[in-house]
Design a protein around this motif. Structure first.
Motif, PDB file in Angstrom:
ATOM      1  N   ASN A   1     -34.321  16.784  13.028  1.00 20.67           N
ATOM      2  CA  ASN A   1     -34.443  16.767  11.573  1.00 20.67           C
ATOM      3  C   ASN A   1     -33.156  16.298  10.910  1.00 20.67           C
ATOM      4  N   PHE A   2     -32.020  16.605  11.551  1.00 26.31           N
ATOM      5  CA  PHE A   2     -30.714  16.252  10.996  1.00 26.31           C
ATOM      6  C   PHE A   2     -29.808  15.684  12.078  1.00 26.31           C
ATOM      7  N   PHE A   3     -28.931  14.775  11.645  1.00 25.98           N
ATOM      8  CA  PHE A   3     -27.932  14.177  12.534  1.00 25.98           C
ATOM      9  C   PHE A   3     -26.549  14.585  12.042  1.00 25.98           C
ATOM     10  N   VAL A   4     -25.713  15.050  12.965  1.00 21.36           N
ATOM     11  CA  VAL A   4     -24.338  15.429  12.648  1.00 21.36           C
ATOM     12  C   VAL A   4     -23.385  14.506  13.391  1.00 21.36           C
ATOM     13  N   TYR A   5     -22.459  13.915  12.652  1.00 28.70           N
ATOM     14  CA  TYR A   5     -21.385  13.122  13.243  1.00 28.70           C
ATOM     15  C   TYR A   5     -20.084  13.830  12.876  1.00 28.70           C
ATOM     16  N   PHE A   6     -19.388  14.353  13.892  1.00 24.81           N
ATOM     17  CA  PHE A   6     -18.227  15.214  13.678  1.00 24.81           C
ATOM     18  C   PHE A   6     -16.984  14.560  14.275  1.00 24.81           C
ATOM     19  N   LEU A   7     -15.945  14.431  13.441  1.00 25.69           N
ATOM     20  CA  LEU A   7     -14.660  13.897  13.882  1.00 25.69           C
ATOM     21  C   LEU A   7     -13.621  15.020  13.807  1.00 25.69           C
ATOM     22  N   PRO A   8     -13.510  15.856  14.832  1.00 24.02           N
ATOM     23  CA  PRO A   8     -12.667  17.052  14.756  1.00 24.02           C
ATOM     24  C   PRO A   8     -11.179  16.787  14.631  1.00 24.02           C
TER      25      PRO A   8
ATOM     26  N   LYS B   1     -30.087  13.156   7.251  1.00 24.51           N
ATOM     27  CA  LYS B   1     -31.365  12.948   7.919  1.00 24.51           C
ATOM     28  C   LYS B   1     -31.278  11.630   8.688  1.00 24.51           C
ATOM     29  N   PRO B   2     -31.742  11.597   9.937  1.00 25.85           N
ATOM     30  CA  PRO B   2     -31.631  10.366  10.740  1.00 25.85           C
ATOM     31  C   PRO B   2     -32.183   9.130  10.062  1.00 25.85           C
ATOM     32  N   LYS B   3     -33.339   9.247   9.425  1.00 29.77           N
ATOM     33  CA  LYS B   3     -33.957   8.075   8.802  1.00 29.77           C
ATOM     34  C   LYS B   3     -33.062   7.484   7.708  1.00 29.77           C
ATOM     35  N   ASP B   4     -32.328   8.342   7.002  1.00 23.14           N
ATOM     36  CA  ASP B   4     -31.453   7.850   5.935  1.00 23.14           C
ATOM     37  C   ASP B   4     -30.218   7.154   6.494  1.00 23.14           C
ATOM     38  N   LEU B   5     -29.666   7.692   7.593  1.00 18.45           N
ATOM     39  CA  LEU B   5     -28.518   7.040   8.220  1.00 18.45           C
ATOM     40  C   LEU B   5     -28.928   5.699   8.827  1.00 18.45           C
ATOM     41  N   ILE B   6     -30.076   5.657   9.467  1.00 22.30           N
ATOM     42  CA  ILE B   6     -30.574   4.405  10.052  1.00 22.30           C
ATOM     43  C   ILE B   6     -30.776   3.352   8.967  1.00 22.30           C
ATOM     44  N   GLU B   7     -31.351   3.753   7.843  1.00 16.45           N
ATOM     45  CA  GLU B   7     -31.561   2.817   6.735  1.00 16.45           C
ATOM     46  C   GLU B   7     -30.238   2.294   6.204  1.00 16.45           C
ATOM     47  N   LEU B   8     -29.265   3.173   6.076  1.00 15.32           N
ATOM     48  CA  LEU B   8     -27.953   2.760   5.583  1.00 15.32           C
ATOM     49  C   LEU B   8     -27.304   1.761   6.532  1.00 15.32           C
ATOM     50  N   LEU B   9     -27.325   2.055   7.826  1.00 16.35           N
ATOM     51  CA  LEU B   9     -26.697   1.177   8.817  1.00 16.35           C
ATOM     52  C   LEU B   9     -27.390  -0.179   8.909  1.00 16.35           C
ATOM     53  N   THR B  10     -28.703  -0.168   8.976  1.00 14.05           N
ATOM     54  CA  THR B  10     -29.437  -1.416   9.186  1.00 14.05           C
ATOM     55  C   THR B  10     -29.520  -2.276   7.928  1.00 14.05           C
ATOM     56  N   THR B  11     -29.391  -1.646   6.758  1.00 15.90           N
ATOM     57  CA  THR B  11     -29.485  -2.393   5.503  1.00 15.90           C
ATOM     58  C   THR B  11     -28.133  -2.918   5.028  1.00 15.90           C
ATOM     59  N   LYS B  12     -27.127  -2.055   5.086  1.00 11.60           N
ATOM     60  CA  LYS B  12     -25.829  -2.439   4.518  1.00 11.60           C
ATOM     61  C   LYS B  12     -24.805  -2.899   5.548  1.00 11.60           C
ATOM     62  N   TYR B  13     -24.966  -2.482   6.791  1.00 15.88           N
ATOM     63  CA  TYR B  13     -23.932  -2.735   7.795  1.00 15.88           C
ATOM     64  C   TYR B  13     -24.465  -3.516   8.989  1.00 15.88           C
ATOM     65  N   ALA B  14     -25.482  -4.335   8.757  1.00 13.99           N
ATOM     66  CA  ALA B  14     -26.099  -5.102   9.844  1.00 13.99           C
ATOM     67  C   ALA B  14     -25.094  -6.003  10.557  1.00 13.99           C
ATOM     68  N   SER B  15     -24.153  -6.568   9.820  1.00 17.38           N
ATOM     69  CA  SER B  15     -23.193  -7.490  10.429  1.00 17.38           C
ATOM     70  C   SER B  15     -22.111  -6.767  11.233  1.00 17.38           C
ATOM     71  N   CYS B  16     -22.111  -5.428  11.187  1.00 16.62           N
ATOM     72  CA  CYS B  16     -21.138  -4.641  11.965  1.00 16.62           C
ATOM     73  C   CYS B  16     -21.659  -4.317  13.354  1.00 16.62           C
ATOM     74  N   LEU B  17     -22.860  -4.796  13.672  1.00 16.03           N
ATOM     75  CA  LEU B  17     -23.485  -4.504  14.952  1.00 16.03           C
ATOM     76  C   LEU B  17     -22.951  -5.440  16.029  1.00 16.03           C
ATOM     77  N   SER B  18     -22.484  -4.852  17.153  1.00 14.47           N
ATOM     78  CA  SER B  18     -21.935  -5.681  18.223  1.00 14.47           C
ATOM     79  C   SER B  18     -21.910  -4.925  19.545  1.00 14.47           C
ATOM     80  N   TYR B  19     -21.679  -5.657  20.635  1.00 17.28           N
ATOM     81  CA  TYR B  19     -21.553  -5.051  21.954  1.00 17.28           C
ATOM     82  C   TYR B  19     -20.091  -4.715  22.209  1.00 17.28           C
TER      83      TYR B  19
END
Length: 212
Positions: A111-118, A129-147
């Motif tokens: 239901n929720f995704f946590v990204y923690f930088l201690p 919520k995972p769906k909201d993070l996925i939408e943000l990444l794929t919509t606004k940061y598509a060009s940041c995707l790389s191997y």
């Protein structure tokens, strides 16, 4: 055949388990600040102890929502937890797939995704919520995707600039401060990285409270 690095695997497993257990009280506190006003309370139930890889991808921690003072479970809430070992690099890393199979937030059923930088002093606990993070990444940061990830370049991931990403993230999730003590045996002094410049684009959507 290339020999599997079992020492690295065991180290990563211990780190993941450590981060999961350290986040439990913070998650309970964060949600209960809202739930108590509704006459409800969240309590930790269990971690995912499956030995099957596909099952482990689905969620990490399970919590229960109870009517305040009642022992009877009302509903369950699942969390996927990602803990970053790196120091304050100015970058965030979101894994999309490994060996062409969805991973991280793209594979979870939580239901929720946590990204923690201690190792960051503030603004280091991302709750969404995972769906909201996925939408943000794929919509606004598509060009940041790389191997650029690990595992011999088999990891497809988003590497984004934290300061700019944070401005977008708070419109879809909660960015909180969480402080823990990391044991010396993890040897995190070697996990350092130079800052990188990444692509940025336009405003995405209005803020949605992840607790709703």
């Amino acid at each position: 055949m290339k020999k599997k690095n079992t020492n690295k695997f065991d180290s990563d497993l211990k780190w993941g388990q450590f981060i999961e257990w350290e986040t439990i009280p913070f998650i309970e506190k964060t949600f209960n600040e809202v739930l108590i006003k509704r006459g409800e309370k969240m309590r930790f139930i269990q971690e995912n102890i499956s030995t099957k890889k596909n099952e482990l991808k689905k969620w990490d921690l399970k919590f229960g929502i109870y009517k305040d003072g009642s022992p009877f479970l009302e509903r369950e809430i699942y969390f996927e937890i990602k803990g970053d070992k790196f120091d304050e690099t100015g970058n965030l890393f979101f894994e999309k797939s490994c060996s062409k199979k969805d991973s991280g937030v793209f594979a979870t059923e939580a239901n929720f995704f946590v990204y923690f930088l201690p190792r960051y002093k503030s603004k280091n606990f991302y709750l969404v919520k995972p769906k909201d993070l996925i939408e943000l990444l794929t919509t606004k940061y598509a060009s940041c995707l790389s191997y650029d990830g690990g595992d011999g370049g088999r990891v497809l991931s988003y590497l984004v600039t934290k300061s700019d990403f944070d401005e977008d993230f708070v419109k879809v999730g909660k960015l909180l401060d969480c402080s823990i003590t990391i044991p010396d045996y993890f040897g995190l002094e070697k996990f350092k990285e130079k800052s990188k410049t990444t692509y940025q684009s336009d405003f995405l959507k209005c803020y949605e409270n992840p607790l709703d």
